[in-house]
Design a protein around this motif. Structure first.
Motif, PDB file in Angstrom:
ATOM      1  N   UNK A  29       3.754 -20.772  -3.915  1.00  0.00           N
ATOM      2  CA  UNK A  29       3.666 -20.433  -2.492  1.00  0.00           C
ATOM      3  C   UNK A  29       4.940 -19.731  -2.038  1.00  0.00           C
ATOM      4  N   UNK A  30       6.086 -20.261  -2.419  1.00  0.00           N
ATOM      5  CA  UNK A  30       7.352 -19.627  -2.034  1.00  0.00           C
ATOM      6  C   UNK A  30       7.464 -18.219  -2.616  1.00  0.00           C
ATOM      7  N   UNK A  31       7.046 -18.054  -3.863  1.00  0.00           N
ATOM      8  CA  UNK A  31       7.082 -16.734  -4.487  1.00  0.00           C
ATOM      9  C   UNK A  31       6.126 -15.781  -3.790  1.00  0.00           C
ATOM     10  N   UNK A  32       4.927 -16.265  -3.484  1.00  0.00           N
ATOM     11  CA  UNK A  32       3.935 -15.449  -2.786  1.00  0.00           C
ATOM     12  C   UNK A  32       4.443 -15.013  -1.415  1.00  0.00           C
ATOM     13  N   UNK A  33       5.031 -15.930  -0.671  1.00  0.00           N
ATOM     14  CA  UNK A  33       5.549 -15.594   0.654  1.00  0.00           C
ATOM     15  C   UNK A  33       6.633 -14.525   0.566  1.00  0.00           C
ATOM     16  N   UNK A  34       7.515 -14.664  -0.396  1.00  0.00           N
ATOM     17  CA  UNK A  34       8.588 -13.689  -0.543  1.00  0.00           C
ATOM     18  C   UNK A  34       8.087 -12.306  -0.888  1.00  0.00           C
ATOM     19  N   UNK A  35       7.174 -12.233  -1.857  1.00  0.00           N
ATOM     20  CA  UNK A  35       6.712 -10.912  -2.304  1.00  0.00           C
ATOM     21  C   UNK A  35       5.809 -10.253  -1.266  1.00  0.00           C
ATOM     22  N   UNK A  36       5.004 -11.019  -0.553  1.00  0.00           N
ATOM     23  CA  UNK A  36       4.151 -10.395   0.464  1.00  0.00           C
ATOM     24  C   UNK A  36       4.972  -9.911   1.651  1.00  0.00           C
ATOM     25  N   UNK A  37       5.986 -10.656   2.031  1.00  0.00           N
ATOM     26  CA  UNK A  37       6.838 -10.194   3.128  1.00  0.00           C
ATOM     27  C   UNK A  37       7.640  -8.965   2.730  1.00  0.00           C
ATOM     28  N   UNK A  38       8.106  -8.936   1.472  1.00  0.00           N
ATOM     29  CA  UNK A  38       8.820  -7.748   0.989  1.00  0.00           C
ATOM     30  C   UNK A  38       7.906  -6.529   0.952  1.00  0.00           C
ATOM     31  N   UNK A  39       6.689  -6.714   0.451  1.00  0.00           N
ATOM     32  CA  UNK A  39       5.730  -5.601   0.383  1.00  0.00           C
ATOM     33  C   UNK A  39       5.354  -5.113   1.771  1.00  0.00           C
ATOM     34  N   UNK A  40       5.206  -6.038   2.704  1.00  0.00           N
ATOM     35  CA  UNK A  40       4.879  -5.631   4.069  1.00  0.00           C
ATOM     36  C   UNK A  40       6.016  -4.822   4.682  1.00  0.00           C
ATOM     37  N   UNK A  41       7.238  -5.237   4.421  1.00  0.00           N
ATOM     38  CA  UNK A  41       8.383  -4.483   4.911  1.00  0.00           C
ATOM     39  C   UNK A  41       8.433  -3.085   4.314  1.00  0.00           C
ATOM     40  N   UNK A  42       8.122  -2.974   3.032  1.00  0.00           N
ATOM     41  CA  UNK A  42       8.078  -1.656   2.397  1.00  0.00           C
ATOM     42  C   UNK A  42       6.950  -0.811   2.977  1.00  0.00           C
ATOM     43  N   UNK A  43       5.778  -1.423   3.127  1.00  0.00           N
ATOM     44  CA  UNK A  43       4.639  -0.678   3.675  1.00  0.00           C
ATOM     45  C   UNK A  43       4.934  -0.198   5.092  1.00  0.00           C
ATOM     46  N   UNK A  44       5.643  -0.989   5.857  1.00  0.00           N
ATOM     47  CA  UNK A  44       6.007  -0.596   7.219  1.00  0.00           C
ATOM     48  C   UNK A  44       6.980   0.581   7.199  1.00  0.00           C
ATOM     49  N   UNK A  45       7.893   0.552   6.248  1.00  0.00           N
ATOM     50  CA  UNK A  45       8.925   1.596   6.188  1.00  0.00           C
ATOM     51  C   UNK A  45       8.408   2.902   5.598  1.00  0.00           C
ATOM     52  N   UNK A  46       7.384   2.820   4.766  1.00  0.00           N
ATOM     53  CA  UNK A  46       6.877   4.025   4.114  1.00  0.00           C
ATOM     54  C   UNK A  46       5.944   4.770   5.058  1.00  0.00           C
ATOM     55  N   UNK A  47       6.434   5.826   5.662  1.00  0.00           N
ATOM     56  CA  UNK A  47       5.644   6.600   6.611  1.00  0.00           C
ATOM     57  C   UNK A  47       5.082   7.877   6.026  1.00  0.00           C
ATOM     58  N   UNK A  48       5.549   8.275   4.859  1.00  0.00           N
ATOM     59  CA  UNK A  48       5.032   9.492   4.243  1.00  0.00           C
ATOM     60  C   UNK A  48       3.949   9.141   3.244  1.00  0.00           C
ATOM     61  N   UNK A  49       3.113  10.112   2.983  1.00  0.00           N
ATOM     62  CA  UNK A  49       1.998   9.888   2.070  1.00  0.00           C
ATOM     63  C   UNK A  49       2.482   9.572   0.663  1.00  0.00           C
ATOM     64  N   UNK A  50       3.505  10.261   0.189  1.00  0.00           N
ATOM     65  CA  UNK A  50       3.964  10.058  -1.188  1.00  0.00           C
ATOM     66  C   UNK A  50       4.557   8.663  -1.390  1.00  0.00           C
ATOM     67  N   UNK A  51       5.363   8.205  -0.463  1.00  0.00           N
ATOM     68  CA  UNK A  51       5.946   6.866  -0.614  1.00  0.00           C
ATOM     69  C   UNK A  51       4.885   5.781  -0.458  1.00  0.00           C
ATOM     70  N   UNK A  52       3.962   5.978   0.478  1.00  0.00           N
ATOM     71  CA  UNK A  52       2.884   5.005   0.659  1.00  0.00           C
ATOM     72  C   UNK A  52       1.998   4.942  -0.585  1.00  0.00           C
TER      73      UNK A  52
END
Length: 133
Positions: A29-52
């Motif tokens: 659970x702790x690992x899942x929470x960390x990786x999903x929050x990190x991925x969400x932060x990346x997805x939020x920051x990636x505004x271009x098509x190539x990075x997304x």
């Protein structure tokens, strides 16, 4: 992106043992929470098509099954389901035209399929845990 994929692979192994061992379950659970929050932060920051698309190619199809299984295992725990659902909400959000898939690309359909499968799995598991069916 290598640390994130390594974490997803270790999470995959933890989820195989999560239902049998309570200690492994809390670590998963702790690992899942960390990786999903990190991925969400990346997805939020990636505004271009190539990075997304780079993030989408890493998550789909290998790690969407991990997220699906985690939703089914811990559907009763909002501390787990909220970050996973928020990650998928960020993935399907069309911010800055980043979801502009090519005409011949099936990625839009695949993304919709995975998101709907996750939401349906969450709803089905929640109803089962509430009603005890």
């Amino acid at each position: 992106m290598v640390p994130m994929t390594t974490t997803f692979h270790s999470l995959q192994q933890l989820l195989q043992n999560a239902s049998s061992n309570a200690t492994m379950s809390s670590h998963a659970v702790r690992t899942l929470l960390g990786v999903t929050r990190d991925c969400r932060g990346l997805a939020y920051a990636f505004n271009t098509k190539s990075s997304y698309m780079m993030l989408f190619d890493i998550i789909y199809p290998t790690f969407t099954d991990i997220l699906q299984k985690s939703i089914e295992l811990w559907s009763h725990d909002p501390d787990v389901t909220t970050p996973v659902l928020k990650l998928f909400a960020e993935l399907v959000l069309k911010r800055g035209q980043r979801l502009d898939f090519d005409v011949a690309s099936p990625n839009g359909i695949l993304l919709f399929k995975e998101a709907s499968k996750l939401v349906c799995g969450y709803g089905r598991s929640s109803v089962i845990s509430i009603w005890g069916v």
